[in-house]
Design a protein around this motif. Sequence first.
Motif, PDB file in Angstrom:
ATOM      1  N   GLU A 127       0.814  -1.209   0.000  1.00  0.00           N
ATOM      2  CA  GLU A 127       0.000   0.000   0.000  1.00  0.00           C
ATOM      3  C   GLU A 127       0.852   1.266   0.000  1.00  0.00           C
ATOM      4  O   GLU A 127       0.487   2.281  -0.604  1.00  0.00           O
ATOM      5  N   THR A 130       2.179   1.728  -3.540  1.00  0.00           N
ATOM      6  CA  THR A 130       1.173   2.364  -4.390  1.00  0.00           C
ATOM      7  C   THR A 130       1.123   3.863  -4.143  1.00  0.00           C
ATOM      8  O   THR A 130       1.018   4.658  -5.086  1.00  0.00           O
ATOM      9  N   ARG A 134       2.306   5.507  -7.339  1.00  0.00           N
ATOM     10  CA  ARG A 134       1.008   5.679  -8.009  1.00  0.00           C
ATOM     11  C   ARG A 134       0.710   4.513  -8.963  1.00  0.00           C
ATOM     12  O   ARG A 134      -0.038   4.666  -9.933  1.00  0.00           O
ATOM     13  N   ARG A 135       1.284   3.373  -8.680  1.00  0.00           N
ATOM     14  CA  ARG A 135       1.054   2.163  -9.459  1.00  0.00           C
ATOM     15  C   ARG A 135       1.024   0.960  -8.517  1.00  0.00           C
ATOM     16  O   ARG A 135       1.737   0.922  -7.515  1.00  0.00           O
ATOM     17  N   ARG A 136       0.230  -0.066  -8.872  1.00  0.00           N
ATOM     18  CA  ARG A 136       0.132  -1.286  -8.058  1.00  0.00           C
ATOM     19  C   ARG A 136       1.031  -2.363  -8.667  1.00  0.00           C
ATOM     20  O   ARG A 136       0.559  -3.325  -9.274  1.00  0.00           O
ATOM     21  N   HIS A 138       3.990  -3.626  -6.886  1.00  0.00           N
ATOM     22  CA  HIS A 138       4.938  -4.071  -5.867  1.00  0.00           C
ATOM     23  C   HIS A 138       5.387  -5.512  -6.093  1.00  0.00           C
ATOM     24  O   HIS A 138       6.586  -5.829  -6.044  1.00  0.00           O
TER      25      HIS A 138
END
Length: 329
Positions: A127, A130, A134-136, A138
Amino acid sequence: MLLDTYGRVATDLRVSLTDRCNLRCTYCMPEEGLSWLAKPDLLTDDEIVRLIGLAVTRLGVTEVRFTGGEPLLRPGLPGIVERVAALHPRPRMSLTTNGIGLARTAEALRAAGLDRVNVSLDTLRPEVFTALTRRRRHSDVLAGLAAARAAGLTPVKVNAVLMPGLNDDEAPDLLAWAVAGGYELRFIEQMPLDAQHGWKREGMITAGDILTSLRTRFHLTPEAESARGSAPAERWLVDGGPHRVGVIASVTRPFCRACDRTRLTADGQVRTCLFATEETDLRRALREGVDDEELARLWKTAMWGKKAGSGLDDPSFLQPARPMSSIGG
């Protein structure tokens, strides 16, 4: 040699392959991204290989680092690596990447001749990743790290930037994770190279802050100064070794006196320093048909004029117009 007036010799070439990136890190660029360089402005693969070859065979460069933006977005990257690996003498080659896409390219890059990678990972918490990028993505970075290690792109170094209120509490956790995974962790102070020009010295997480946090859980023994050489990171043995942790303190502990780097942007500009405000245009010279002797002269002249330091401590310091993504790390 790429000699300057202070007696420093540049043997480490940082080559930016693109200014584009598939993350939007808050300390680098705005959420909407930037106006990317047009394709005709970028050096071609042939132009990149020619300039690297010139640097290696005529100007004494022994280390080549491919950077971006995100260099894995460069379609011709494996071919560039393979051609540079064929140079005599062969330089050592590394890559600085955000790790997205590394899971599918690590084996090919190793086969092409890449020696190792540096992967950026600022947090262990998805989290927070992100919020920072600003992107998921990980899990993709973690997969890329594992793939790099499996492919033999070692030592795999992990670069982390700590930001106030987001991940500034994670230094010990990041180090414990790196030790367990066999990665070499390096913390980097946030530098004034963001596209938004929003960097402020006040409140930044300093090298001193990082070391204080790490020492709440680990015993750190400084490496001898002679072991550092021209490397930007000060390094410490963790709990007596063999694992190490590094801190790159560009702001609070500048290392300009030992700098051995020269930089080539994706659009063919020589930069003498990350914080330089002047550039030397090799792309124009290339496309006007000058020979290698003249290109070498232009490059040597540029490096001869390198300043003593970054100027970060000067009250008149001005942040470069180019952000980090356009300069190359």
